[in-house]
Scaffold this active site. Structure first.
Site, PDB file in Angstrom:
ATOM      1  N   LYS A   1       1.354  -0.467  15.124  1.00  0.00           N
ATOM      2  CA  LYS A   1       2.760  -0.548  15.501  1.00  0.00           C
ATOM      3  C   LYS A   1       3.120  -1.794  16.329  1.00  0.00           C
ATOM      4  O   LYS A   1       4.295  -2.128  16.466  1.00  0.00           O
ATOM      5  CB  LYS A   1       3.170   0.695  16.319  1.00  0.00           C
ATOM      6  CG  LYS A   1       3.162   1.969  15.527  1.00  0.00           C
ATOM      7  CD  LYS A   1       4.353   2.024  14.582  1.00  0.00           C
ATOM      8  CE  LYS A   1       4.169   3.043  13.508  1.00  0.00           C
ATOM      9  NZ  LYS A   1       4.478   2.602  12.179  1.00  0.00           N
TER      10      LYS A   1
ATOM     11  N   HIS B   1       0.848  -1.204   0.000  1.00  0.00           N
ATOM     12  CA  HIS B   1       0.000   0.000   0.000  1.00  0.00           C
ATOM     13  C   HIS B   1       0.877   1.245   0.000  1.00  0.00           C
ATOM     14  O   HIS B   1       1.763   1.386   0.830  1.00  0.00           O
ATOM     15  CB  HIS B   1      -0.920   0.015   1.227  1.00  0.00           C
ATOM     16  CG  HIS B   1      -2.150  -0.817   1.042  1.00  0.00           C
ATOM     17  ND1 HIS B   1      -3.342  -0.536   1.660  1.00  0.00           N
ATOM     18  CD2 HIS B   1      -2.370  -1.913   0.293  1.00  0.00           C
ATOM     19  CE1 HIS B   1      -4.258  -1.429   1.298  1.00  0.00           C
ATOM     20  NE2 HIS B   1      -3.682  -2.281   0.485  1.00  0.00           N
TER      21      HIS B   1
ATOM     22  N   PRO C   1      -3.786   0.151  19.156  1.00  0.00           N
ATOM     23  CA  PRO C   1      -3.587  -0.354  17.788  1.00  0.00           C
ATOM     24  C   PRO C   1      -3.560   0.705  16.692  1.00  0.00           C
ATOM     25  O   PRO C   1      -3.055   0.423  15.601  1.00  0.00           O
ATOM     26  CB  PRO C   1      -4.773  -1.309  17.591  1.00  0.00           C
ATOM     27  CG  PRO C   1      -5.769  -0.929  18.616  1.00  0.00           C
ATOM     28  CD  PRO C   1      -5.016  -0.368  19.771  1.00  0.00           C
TER      29      PRO C   1
ATOM     30  N   TYR D   1      -9.045   5.501   7.842  1.00  0.00           N
ATOM     31  CA  TYR D   1      -9.121   5.813   9.276  1.00  0.00           C
ATOM     32  C   TYR D   1     -10.113   6.969   9.410  1.00  0.00           C
ATOM     33  O   TYR D   1      -9.850   8.068   8.878  1.00  0.00           O
ATOM     34  CB  TYR D   1      -7.766   6.263   9.816  1.00  0.00           C
ATOM     35  CG  TYR D   1      -6.697   5.186   9.888  1.00  0.00           C
ATOM     36  CD1 TYR D   1      -5.910   4.866   8.788  1.00  0.00           C
ATOM     37  CD2 TYR D   1      -6.451   4.497  11.085  1.00  0.00           C
ATOM     38  CE1 TYR D   1      -4.920   3.897   8.857  1.00  0.00           C
ATOM     39  CE2 TYR D   1      -5.462   3.523  11.161  1.00  0.00           C
ATOM     40  CZ  TYR D   1      -4.698   3.230  10.050  1.00  0.00           C
ATOM     41  OH  TYR D   1      -3.724   2.268  10.128  1.00  0.00           O
TER      42      TYR D   1
ATOM     43  N   TYR E   1       4.320   6.444  10.195  1.00  0.00           N
ATOM     44  CA  TYR E   1       3.433   5.344   9.797  1.00  0.00           C
ATOM     45  C   TYR E   1       4.214   4.254   9.067  1.00  0.00           C
ATOM     46  O   TYR E   1       4.025   3.069   9.340  1.00  0.00           O
ATOM     47  CB  TYR E   1       2.297   5.873   8.912  1.00  0.00           C
ATOM     48  CG  TYR E   1       1.195   4.861   8.684  1.00  0.00           C
ATOM     49  CD1 TYR E   1       0.097   4.799   9.544  1.00  0.00           C
ATOM     50  CD2 TYR E   1       1.255   3.952   7.633  1.00  0.00           C
ATOM     51  CE1 TYR E   1      -0.913   3.873   9.355  1.00  0.00           C
ATOM     52  CE2 TYR E   1       0.250   3.018   7.426  1.00  0.00           C
ATOM     53  CZ  TYR E   1      -0.826   2.983   8.297  1.00  0.00           C
ATOM     54  OH  TYR E   1      -1.826   2.048   8.105  1.00  0.00           O
TER      55      TYR E   1
HETATM   56  P1  FAD Z   1       2.026 -12.385  21.416  1.00  0.00           P
HETATM   57  O1  FAD Z   1       1.525 -12.404  20.031  1.00  0.00           O
HETATM   58  O2  FAD Z   1       1.097 -12.036  22.519  1.00  0.00           O
HETATM   59  O3  FAD Z   1       2.674 -13.804  21.710  1.00  0.00           O
HETATM   60  C1  FAD Z   1       3.060 -14.215  23.014  1.00  0.00           C
HETATM   61  C2  FAD Z   1       3.016 -15.721  23.086  1.00  0.00           C
HETATM   62  O4  FAD Z   1       3.491 -16.146  24.368  1.00  0.00           O
HETATM   63  C3  FAD Z   1       1.604 -16.257  22.957  1.00  0.00           C
HETATM   64  O5  FAD Z   1       1.561 -17.249  21.956  1.00  0.00           O
HETATM   65  C4  FAD Z   1       1.282 -16.802  24.340  1.00  0.00           C
HETATM   66  O6  FAD Z   1       0.406 -17.918  24.297  1.00  0.00           O
HETATM   67  C5  FAD Z   1       2.654 -17.173  24.847  1.00  0.00           C
HETATM   68  N1  FAD Z   1       2.742 -17.195  26.314  1.00  0.00           N
HETATM   69  C6  FAD Z   1       2.190 -16.321  27.196  1.00  0.00           C
HETATM   70  N2  FAD Z   1       2.471 -16.678  28.454  1.00  0.00           N
HETATM   71  C7  FAD Z   1       3.220 -17.801  28.383  1.00  0.00           C
HETATM   72  C8  FAD Z   1       3.805 -18.649  29.361  1.00  0.00           C
HETATM   73  N3  FAD Z   1       3.652 -18.395  30.665  1.00  0.00           N
HETATM   74  N4  FAD Z   1       4.501 -19.721  28.946  1.00  0.00           N
HETATM   75  C9  FAD Z   1       4.646 -19.985  27.620  1.00  0.00           C
HETATM   76  N5  FAD Z   1       4.111 -19.210  26.643  1.00  0.00           N
HETATM   77  C10 FAD Z   1       3.409 -18.134  27.020  1.00  0.00           C
HETATM   78  N6  FAD Z   1      -1.362  -4.784  16.598  1.00  0.00           N
HETATM   79  C11 FAD Z   1      -1.554  -4.088  15.501  1.00  0.00           C
HETATM   80  O7  FAD Z   1      -0.592  -3.542  14.979  1.00  0.00           O
HETATM   81  N7  FAD Z   1      -2.812  -4.014  14.931  1.00  0.00           N
HETATM   82  C12 FAD Z   1      -3.886  -4.636  15.493  1.00  0.00           C
HETATM   83  O8  FAD Z   1      -4.984  -4.547  14.973  1.00  0.00           O
HETATM   84  C13 FAD Z   1      -3.715  -5.348  16.667  1.00  0.00           C
HETATM   85  N8  FAD Z   1      -4.764  -5.947  17.269  1.00  0.00           N
HETATM   86  C14 FAD Z   1      -4.539  -6.606  18.432  1.00  0.00           C
HETATM   87  C15 FAD Z   1      -5.615  -7.218  19.076  1.00  0.00           C
HETATM   88  C16 FAD Z   1      -5.415  -7.878  20.302  1.00  0.00           C
HETATM   89  C17 FAD Z   1      -6.603  -8.517  21.004  1.00  0.00           C
HETATM   90  C18 FAD Z   1      -4.109  -7.937  20.864  1.00  0.00           C
HETATM   91  C19 FAD Z   1      -3.877  -8.647  22.183  1.00  0.00           C
HETATM   92  C20 FAD Z   1      -3.054  -7.347  20.190  1.00  0.00           C
HETATM   93  C21 FAD Z   1      -3.249  -6.678  18.985  1.00  0.00           C
HETATM   94  N9  FAD Z   1      -2.201  -6.083  18.311  1.00  0.00           N
HETATM   95  C22 FAD Z   1      -2.402  -5.402  17.192  1.00  0.00           C
HETATM   96  C23 FAD Z   1      -0.842  -6.146  18.777  1.00  0.00           C
HETATM   97  C24 FAD Z   1      -0.036  -7.243  18.093  1.00  0.00           C
HETATM   98  O9  FAD Z   1      -0.861  -8.308  17.759  1.00  0.00           O
HETATM   99  C25 FAD Z   1       1.035  -7.657  19.068  1.00  0.00           C
HETATM  100  O10 FAD Z   1       1.876  -6.533  19.245  1.00  0.00           O
HETATM  101  C26 FAD Z   1       1.857  -8.852  18.652  1.00  0.00           C
HETATM  102  O11 FAD Z   1       1.071 -10.025  18.720  1.00  0.00           O
HETATM  103  C27 FAD Z   1       3.053  -9.011  19.565  1.00  0.00           C
HETATM  104  O12 FAD Z   1       3.689 -10.236  19.338  1.00  0.00           O
HETATM  105  P2  FAD Z   1       4.406 -10.992  20.532  1.00  0.00           P
HETATM  106  O13 FAD Z   1       4.999 -12.209  19.896  1.00  0.00           O
HETATM  107  O14 FAD Z   1       5.275 -10.051  21.262  1.00  0.00           O
HETATM  108  O15 FAD Z   1       3.251 -11.363  21.563  1.00  0.00           O
HETATM  109  C1  DHB Z   2      -5.133  -2.972  11.243  1.00  0.00           C
HETATM  110  C2  DHB Z   2      -5.039  -2.626  12.540  1.00  0.00           C
HETATM  111  C3  DHB Z   2      -4.562  -1.379  12.873  1.00  0.00           C
HETATM  112  O1  DHB Z   2      -4.444  -1.019  14.137  1.00  0.00           O
HETATM  113  C4  DHB Z   2      -4.204  -0.470  11.921  1.00  0.00           C
HETATM  114  O2  DHB Z   2      -3.777   0.762  12.278  1.00  0.00           O
HETATM  115  C5  DHB Z   2      -4.282  -0.833  10.614  1.00  0.00           C
HETATM  116  C6  DHB Z   2      -4.758  -2.084  10.269  1.00  0.00           C
HETATM  117  C7  DHB Z   2      -5.662  -4.305  10.882  1.00  0.00           C
HETATM  118  O3  DHB Z   2      -5.979  -5.093  11.777  1.00  0.00           O
HETATM  119  O4  DHB Z   2      -5.762  -4.589   9.700  1.00  0.00           O
END
Ligand code: FAD
Ligand code: DHB
Length: 389
Positions: free
Chosen positions: A296, A72, A292, A200, A383
């Site tokens: 980021k 994009h 969100p 947005y 962004y």
């Molecule tokens: P996570 O993806 O949370 O992975 C952590 C892993 O550790 C999980 O698989 C979990 O099961 C495991 N774990 C936890 N505790 C333990 C333990 N005690 N022992 C072993 N394993 C464990 N970001 C965006 O940019 N746009 C979005 O739209 C967006 N929507 C989101 C919606 C939700 C509901 C959430 C929670 C986050 C969202 N995010 C979004 C943020 C983005 O998804 C996260 O920043 C990203 O998943 C981070 O990756 P991570 O690997 O650090 O953590």
């Molecule tokens: C999505 C989520 C976001 O927070 C954003 O800024 C853009 C896209 C998404 O889930 O696609």
């Protein structure tokens, strides 16, 4: 069991770190509490910055993303019934890639499987020991048996509710937090996107976002109350509310369809300092959360493990400069992304407590933004993402 790096958590941060370490010939094991299907079932982020795209390429898992992802060059800010395009590519020379977190996770899992790397799924009662000394250990239960993993380093990639950050003595850690008084209600549906780029929308009824996962799958969000329950939001109610918050032409064109997934996420800003404690490092959501708006979260998780992967590779080649500066370098990026996500959230959402004055401030800022190339460039630079170095 003994390894060089014990990684807790098989989300995007843990899996990408594993892939980067493997490329450097560094032995590691990932312990994950959930099953692979559970991890893949979580619908989260959808937009990748160039830095994340480059890291997935470096890890050797970028092929499907380049085939199926959607580059994009810009996005729309919608307010006062009109679109105002932010020309990311024109303003910065960079673009973003629309490719879902689920797909990134699947690609990393498949590559891990093909390379025969160890991931212990359904690891229970994970606990961390000795990371303030020279012989860290992770203990856990798996398939009814107690097990111990000895490692040179432990990396907590276990998300906001994980065990790694919670294992650090409170006196060694400082938390910074802001909780927002609303959430996002998100819907995934197999219909064509309402517009070719993301929208947005700032509306007096609240924020709305039209995003996508492909040319046939949308991810739409509306700002909702923290007291709302998913069960109270039928698909019909969701689409009616979304359409009210969009310019009329978009509302008229928008194709509705049955939701495949629907969930509410609270919005929070959170940072922990430092991100290293002896032989324990934190990366991704274990160390920081952004609201969100601006997408980021996943990108920060990728840039943390990009820095950490290089730092650990340098360590095994004889230099500790990278691991000694990891926390400071990661936090410098983290705080800039925190600032941008907080600013974009504040600009776009309805904050009941700020009243009419707050609304006028938003309107003035949006009007200034879309009429100032300097302001649009600053937004676009953030962004598309700041560079890793
Ligand atoms: P996570 O993806 O949370 O992975 C952590 C892993 O550790 C999980 O698989 C979990 O099961 C495991 N774990 C936890 N505790 C333990 C333990 N005690 N022992 C072993 N394993 C464990 N970001 C965006 O940019 N746009 C979005 O739209 C967006 N929507 C989101 C919606 C939700 C509901 C959430 C929670 C986050 C969202 N995010 C979004 C943020 C983005 O998804 C996260 O920043 C990203 O998943 C981070 O990756 P991570 O690997 O650090 O953590
Ligand atoms: C999505 C989520 C976001 O927070 C954003 O800024 C853009 C896209 C998404 O889930 O696609």
């Amino acid at each position: 069991m003994r390894t060089q790096v014990a990684i807790i958590g098989a989300g995007p941060a843990g899996l990408l770190l594993g892939a980067l370490l493997h490329k450097q010939g560094i032995d590691h094991v990932i312990l994950e509490r959930q099953t692979p299907d559970y991890v893949l079932g979580r619908i989260r982020a959808g937009v990748l910055e160039q830095v994340a795209v480059d890291l997935l390429d470096e890890a050797g898992v970028g092929a499907r993303m380049h085939r199926e992802g959607l580059p994009h060059d810009g996005f729309s800010l919608a307010f006062d019934g009109r679109h105002h395009r932010i020309d990311l590519h024109g303003l910065t020379g960079k673009r973003v890639m629309v490719y879902g977190q689920t797909e990134v996770t699947r690609d990393l899992m498949d590559a891990r499987h093909a390379a025969g790397l160890t991931t212990v799924y359904e690891a229970e009662q994970v606990s961390l020991h000795g990371f303030d000394g020279t012989r860290p250990q992770v203990r856990y239960r798996h398939a009814g048996e107690d097990a111990t993993l000895e490692a040179d380093f432990i990396v907590g990639c276990d998300g906001f509710h994980g065990v790694a950050r919670a294992s650090v003595p409170p006196s060694a850690i400082q938390n910074f937090e802001k909780v927002y008084p609303f959430g996002w209600l998100g819907v995934l549906a197999d219909v064509p996107p309402v517009h070719e780029e993301l929208i947005y929308a700032n509306h007096s009824r609240g924020f709305a976002l039209c995003s996508m996962r492909s040319k046939t799958r949308v991810r739409y969000y509306v700002q909702c109350s923290l007291d709302d329950h998913v069960e109270d939001w039928s698909d019909a109610r969701f689409f009616a509310e979304l359409k009210r918050r969009l310019p009329e032409a978009d509302a008229a064109r928008l194709v509705e369809g049955p939701s495949i997934e629907k969930s509410i996420a609270p919005l929070r800003s959170f940072v922990v300092e430092p991100m290293r404690f002896g032989r324990l490092f934190l990366a991704g959501d274990a160390a920081h959360i952004v609201p969100p708006t601006g997408a980021k979260g996943l990108n920060l998780a990728a840039s943390d493990v990009g820095l950490l992967g290089r730092a650990l590779a340098e360590h095994y080649r004889g230099s500790d400069t990278g691991i000694d500066t990891y926390s400071q370098r990661a936090l410098s990026r983290v705080w800039k992304a925190e600032r941008f996500s907080w600013w974009f959230t504040t600009l776009m959402h309805r904050f009941p407590e700020t009243g009419d004055f707050g609304r006028r401030m938003q309107q003035a800022e949006l009007d200034y933004l879309v009429n100032s190339e300097a302001a649009m460039t600053a937004m676009a630079e953030n962004y598309v993402g700041l560079s890793l170095d």
